[in-house]
Scaffold this motif. Structure first.
Motif, PDB file in Angstrom:
ATOM      1  N   LYS A   1     -17.781 -28.544 -12.676  1.00 19.94           N
ATOM      2  CA  LYS A   1     -17.507 -29.515 -11.358  1.00 19.94           C
ATOM      3  C   LYS A   1     -17.233 -28.838 -10.149  1.00 19.94           C
ATOM      4  O   LYS A   1     -17.732 -29.134  -9.096  1.00 19.94           O
ATOM      5  N   ASP A   2     -16.295 -27.933 -10.206  1.00 20.89           N
ATOM      6  CA  ASP A   2     -15.840 -26.926  -9.280  1.00 20.89           C
ATOM      7  C   ASP A   2     -17.283 -26.098  -8.680  1.00 20.89           C
ATOM      8  O   ASP A   2     -17.371 -26.021  -7.343  1.00 20.89           O
ATOM      9  N   ARG A   3     -17.858 -25.614  -9.749  1.00 22.94           N
ATOM     10  CA  ARG A   3     -19.254 -24.972  -9.102  1.00 22.94           C
ATOM     11  C   ARG A   3     -20.067 -25.980  -8.320  1.00 22.94           C
ATOM     12  O   ARG A   3     -20.397 -25.427  -7.092  1.00 22.94           O
ATOM     13  N   ALA A   4     -20.009 -27.165  -8.584  1.00 23.80           N
ATOM     14  CA  ALA A   4     -21.214 -27.934  -8.015  1.00 23.80           C
ATOM     15  C   ALA A   4     -20.266 -28.405  -6.841  1.00 23.80           C
ATOM     16  O   ALA A   4     -21.099 -28.450  -5.742  1.00 23.80           O
ATOM     17  N   VAL A   5     -19.138 -28.494  -6.801  1.00 21.25           N
ATOM     18  CA  VAL A   5     -18.658 -29.019  -5.379  1.00 21.25           C
ATOM     19  C   VAL A   5     -18.629 -27.862  -4.267  1.00 21.25           C
ATOM     20  O   VAL A   5     -19.034 -27.960  -3.247  1.00 21.25           O
ATOM     21  N   ILE A   6     -18.356 -26.419  -4.821  1.00 19.76           N
ATOM     22  CA  ILE A   6     -18.788 -25.441  -3.726  1.00 19.76           C
ATOM     23  C   ILE A   6     -20.189 -25.285  -3.357  1.00 19.76           C
ATOM     24  O   ILE A   6     -20.279 -25.065  -2.156  1.00 19.76           O
ATOM     25  N   ALA A   7     -21.008 -25.436  -4.308  1.00 18.73           N
ATOM     26  CA  ALA A   7     -22.491 -25.313  -4.062  1.00 18.73           C
ATOM     27  C   ALA A   7     -22.782 -26.582  -2.938  1.00 18.73           C
ATOM     28  O   ALA A   7     -23.459 -26.102  -1.947  1.00 18.73           O
ATOM     29  N   ALA A   8     -22.288 -27.607  -3.129  1.00 21.83           N
ATOM     30  CA  ALA A   8     -22.611 -28.738  -2.188  1.00 21.83           C
ATOM     31  C   ALA A   8     -21.864 -28.790  -0.841  1.00 21.83           C
ATOM     32  O   ALA A   8     -22.563 -28.790   0.094  1.00 21.83           O
ATOM     33  N   SER A   9     -20.458 -28.019  -0.756  1.00 24.50           N
ATOM     34  CA  SER A   9     -20.081 -27.721   0.372  1.00 24.50           C
ATOM     35  C   SER A   9     -20.826 -26.562   1.171  1.00 24.50           C
ATOM     36  O   SER A   9     -21.038 -26.950   2.298  1.00 24.50           O
ATOM     37  N   ILE A  10     -21.411 -25.590   0.552  1.00 24.29           N
ATOM     38  CA  ILE A  10     -22.050 -24.517   1.168  1.00 24.29           C
ATOM     39  C   ILE A  10     -23.416 -25.202   1.947  1.00 24.29           C
ATOM     40  O   ILE A  10     -23.661 -24.805   2.992  1.00 24.29           O
ATOM     41  N   VAL A  11     -24.031 -25.838   0.953  1.00 26.13           N
ATOM     42  CA  VAL A  11     -25.400 -26.664   1.717  1.00 26.13           C
ATOM     43  C   VAL A  11     -24.897 -27.269   2.905  1.00 26.13           C
ATOM     44  O   VAL A  11     -25.786 -27.517   3.578  1.00 26.13           O
ATOM     45  N   SER A  12     -23.847 -28.226   2.462  1.00 24.40           N
ATOM     46  CA  SER A  12     -23.659 -29.148   3.658  1.00 24.40           C
ATOM     47  C   SER A  12     -23.269 -28.292   5.095  1.00 24.40           C
ATOM     48  O   SER A  12     -23.729 -28.935   5.948  1.00 24.40           O
ATOM     49  N   ALA A  13     -22.525 -27.431   4.662  1.00 22.27           N
ATOM     50  CA  ALA A  13     -21.944 -26.642   6.146  1.00 22.27           C
ATOM     51  C   ALA A  13     -23.276 -26.001   6.742  1.00 22.27           C
ATOM     52  O   ALA A  13     -23.411 -26.022   7.805  1.00 22.27           O
ATOM     53  N   LEU A  14     -24.256 -25.409   5.756  1.00 20.06           N
ATOM     54  CA  LEU A  14     -25.481 -24.784   6.368  1.00 20.06           C
ATOM     55  C   LEU A  14     -26.189 -25.853   7.147  1.00 20.06           C
ATOM     56  O   LEU A  14     -26.698 -25.641   8.044  1.00 20.06           O
ATOM     57  N   ARG A  15     -26.255 -27.058   6.457  1.00 17.09           N
ATOM     58  CA  ARG A  15     -27.111 -28.092   7.205  1.00 17.09           C
ATOM     59  C   ARG A  15     -26.394 -28.663   8.563  1.00 17.09           C
ATOM     60  O   ARG A  15     -27.242 -29.296   9.315  1.00 17.09           O
ATOM     61  N   SER A  16     -25.073 -28.505   8.384  1.00 19.43           N
ATOM     62  CA  SER A  16     -24.767 -29.140   9.589  1.00 19.43           C
ATOM     63  C   SER A  16     -24.811 -28.193  11.097  1.00 19.43           C
ATOM     64  O   SER A  16     -24.805 -28.422  12.077  1.00 19.43           O
ATOM     65  N   ILE A  17     -25.138 -26.882  10.667  1.00 18.90           N
ATOM     66  CA  ILE A  17     -25.727 -25.934  11.556  1.00 18.90           C
ATOM     67  C   ILE A  17     -27.003 -26.033  12.051  1.00 18.90           C
ATOM     68  O   ILE A  17     -27.454 -26.012  13.090  1.00 18.90           O
ATOM     69  N   ALA A  18     -27.928 -26.189  10.813  1.00 16.99           N
ATOM     70  CA  ALA A  18     -29.277 -26.444  11.057  1.00 16.99           C
ATOM     71  C   ALA A  18     -29.645 -27.882  10.530  1.00 16.99           C
ATOM     72  O   ALA A  18     -30.081 -27.719   9.154  1.00 16.99           O
ATOM     73  N   PRO A  19     -29.606 -28.731  11.230  1.00 17.68           N
ATOM     74  CA  PRO A  19     -29.895 -30.209  10.652  1.00 17.68           C
ATOM     75  C   PRO A  19     -31.057 -30.397  10.132  1.00 17.68           C
ATOM     76  O   PRO A  19     -31.314 -31.162   9.037  1.00 17.68           O
ATOM     77  N   GLU A  20     -32.404 -29.611  10.474  1.00 16.33           N
ATOM     78  CA  GLU A  20     -33.686 -29.767   9.670  1.00 16.33           C
ATOM     79  C   GLU A  20     -33.419 -29.348   8.271  1.00 16.33           C
ATOM     80  O   GLU A  20     -34.425 -29.675   7.746  1.00 16.33           O
ATOM     81  N   GLY A  21     -32.564 -29.128   7.669  1.00 18.55           N
ATOM     82  CA  GLY A  21     -32.280 -28.708   6.206  1.00 18.55           C
ATOM     83  C   GLY A  21     -32.829 -27.417   5.733  1.00 18.55           C
ATOM     84  O   GLY A  21     -34.050 -27.300   5.578  1.00 18.55           O
TER      85      GLY A  21
END
Lengths: 349, 286
Positions: free
Chosen positions: A124-144
């Motif tokens: 679960k912690d691994r999943a949360v971390i992965a989701a957080s990284i992707v979310s952070a990168l998408r907030s910088i580059a919204p096109e994904g």
């Protein structure tokens, strides 16, 4: 169908609160089990997963990661320090960002991230971390941006812990208590007290009465599911999880209405629950014993509730991965809806 | 006369046993039809078909000009039903019960106080129905059947087991509703009540209607009017029944009078129960 009549019936039930001791007990059980498991195995007040980062300094990526309160960040000075932090288990995951990540994001190229994962870190912690990284990168580059994790596992991989394995069962139990027992107990109670006949000679149709009971149980089930997931730290991807909880509740409402229409007294209801209950929780056994042939678990409709819970909450998978399971669940909802109008014909006779 | 309820050859069977066997009847506007029969005769099954809880397996029912098979919801909006079973929400007060059912009928403004006063119930917003006496519950059932000011009332044994005061209160309400224009279908096995309330009575036995007519006609055409004479004979009191239709009745009275001392004599009309037994061979309580 009259919405106002449906809400009149719901309002009456809510204003008096759930009175059936059996229903109250059933609603309390998953919460009590959660507390017991959390006390025995820990986890209720479990610390946030820790992510060690290197390569981005105090730049925009770290500031975006820190905005996400789901993870604690350690800013490392070198790749060696990252490796050390993960090896000594001070961090669950370490990630090395390319020095030019902001440029890569601006150009819309694929981001390759080198990661070190502690083998004993919770899935679960691994999943949360992965989701957080992707979310952070998408907030910088919204096109994904495309993100590719190059993973290195440190130490031995461990399976799911007992809390993670129990999560699908606890959520299923909560949904069952609300969406199955709710409508079933309301219907059987109304039959026992003959109030159902009083309702049936008003302009309220059978469909309105059953919708009211089902809606009440379904909403209760979704709330129960959310509470159990929150208490167990499994509340991730809210929209997808709510969709899964709604579908799960609809399936259980089907079963609850079938049971409530088919039996005429509480004793018969609970005798049948004891008899058929094993079929509802059977997929849990296949979570406990992953070496058992998993295709058997897929025969049971509740597999399509329990397995997606595991995949969303623990493994952080998304709609693309679990979509087909939701589709199968929808099929079961339709299939189990079919006998309801037929059984409803007997109501009031 | 406008036919408000019309049943044509309706039938219903449970497990292939006919409970109601192709019966036909109608009820005119502002009329009370007493539907009489012993337990298991088919009264409740007929009532359930009329109010839409059962669909007739044969025949047709029309209420207020609408077919129950096609426009049940419209019909149910205009009828009131008072069941024999006390199927109230016991954990709610009388006021809450009435308001809840009014909401299902879409009644926005319900004068709960007037309705409770009509059935002689106290207006206590806190007292739960569970603590009500049987009579109070029955009167509340009666009030509940009136929340939508129904054009047709279906009353199933409305005074069964009630004390005389409660029974009278319920009967008064029934008569007032009739005066206001309601058409009433009344099932009962109380012959006296049927006699007092009904414009016409129907006798049902083993799923069939034996006869349907006004109580007066039934008593007149099928009853036997008698004269009961009590006299003393050798110190003992004797009683003799003489038919008022018997041409030799006066002669027999003169004969008794000349030989014995007459203590008293009075006429007695046939009761509906006597006529029911004559038609069906069964007593009502059976």
């Amino acid at each position: 169908m009259s919405i106002s009549r449906i809400f009149s019936i719901i309002k009456r039930e809510i204003s008096l609160g759930p009175r059936s001791p059996i229903l109250l007990f059933a609603l309390a059980v998953p919460l009590i089990l959660t507390a017991v498991f959390q006390l025995i195995f820990g986890g209720l007040w479990q610390e946030k997963p820790v992510l060690a980062v290197y390569g981005v300094g105090d730049g925009i990526v770290v500031s975006e990661l820190e905005k996400n309160k789901a993870v604690d960040i350690i800013n490392a000075d070198s790749e060696d320090e990252i490796l050390n932090l993960v090896e000594v288990k001070e961090a669950d995951v370490g990630v090395i960002f390319p020095q030019d990540i902001e440029d890569i994001l601006k150009e819309g190229k694929e981001v390759v991230l080198k990661t070190y994962i502690d083998g004993e870190a919770y899935a679960k912690d691994r999943a949360v971390i992965a989701a957080s990284i992707v979310s952070a990168l998408r907030s910088i580059a919204p096109e994904g941006p495309e993100v590719d994790f190059e993973q290195t596992l440190l130490g031995e991989e461990r399976g799911l812990n007992i809390l993670e394995m129990m999560l699908p069962f606890l959520v299923l139990y909560g949904v069952l208590a609300g969406a199955f027992l709710g409508p079933a107990v309301l219907l059987v109670g109304a039959k026992e007290k003959k109030t159902i006949t009083a309702l049936l000679v008003t302009p309220s149709s059978k469909a309105e009465i059953l919708t009211a009971f089902g809606l009440l149980g379904g909403v209760l089930a979704v709330i129960m599911g959310i509470v159990i997931l929150l208490l167990n730290g499994g509340w991730t991807q809210p929209l997808l999880m709510i969709l899964l909880l709604i579908l799960s509740s609809m399936f259980m409402v089907d079963l609850g209405l079938i049971a409530g229409l088919a039996v005429n007294d509480m004793n018969a209801l609970f005798a049948n629950m004891k008899l058929f209950g094993i079929f509802l929780i059977a997929p849990q056994l296949f979570i406990f014993f992953p070496k058992w042939p998993q295709w058997i678990a897929k025969i049971f409709p509740t597999y399509y509730i329990m397995h997606p819970i595991l995949r969303i909450s623990i493994y952080g998978e998304g709609f693309a991965e679990i979509g087909w399971e939701l589709l199968v669940l929808l099929g079961f909802i339709i299939l189990f809806f079919i006998p309801i109008p037929l059984l409803a014909k007997r109501l009031g006779k | 006369m406008e036919k408000v309820i019309s049943a044509e050859k309706i039938a219903y069977s449970y497990n292939k046993k006919l409970a109601v066997d192709h019966i036909s009847f109608h009820i005119d506007k502002c009329e009370i039809l007493g539907f009489l029969g012993p337990n298991g005769a088919g009264k409740t099954t007929t009532l359930k078909m009329l109010i839409g809880l059962l669909i007739p397996q044969d025949g047709k029912i029309s209420i207020l000009g609408m077919d129950t098979a096609k426009e049940l919801n419209k019909i149910q909006a205009q009828i009131g039903v008072c069941f024999e079973e006390k199927n109230l929400y016991e954990e709610m007060s009388a006021v809450e019960n009435l308001k809840f059912f009014a909401s299902l009928f879409g009644v926005k403004k319900l004068d709960v106080v007037a309705l409770l006063e009509k059935v002689n119930l106290p207006v206590d917003k806190r007292q739960k129905v569970a603590s009500f006496s049987k009579g109070m519950k029955q009167r509340l059932m009666m009030a509940r059947s009136l929340v939508n000011q129904p054009k047709v009332l279906f009353l199933d044994e409305p005074t069964d087991g009630l004390d005389p005061v409660s029974a009278r209160a319920v009967r008064d309400v029934i008569l007032k509703e009739k005066e206001k224009g309601a058409t009433i279908f009344l099932t009962t096995h109380d012959m006296l009540e049927a006699d007092k309330l009904s414009d016409r009575v129907a006798f049902i036995n083993e799923g069939k209607i034996s006869v349907i007519d006004t109580p007066e006609n039934l008593k007149h055409e099928h009853g036997k009017r008698i004269l009961k004479v009590r006299y003393r004979l050798d110190g003992e009191v004797k009683e003799e029944e003489l038919s008022l239709e018997d041409k030799d009745m006066s002669k027999r009275i003169d004969e008794i009078n000349s030989k014995h001392s007459i203590l008293d004599m009075h006429t007695e009309e046939a009761t509906l129960e006597d006529i029911f037994i004559k038609f069906t061979g069964r007593k009502l309580e059976g």
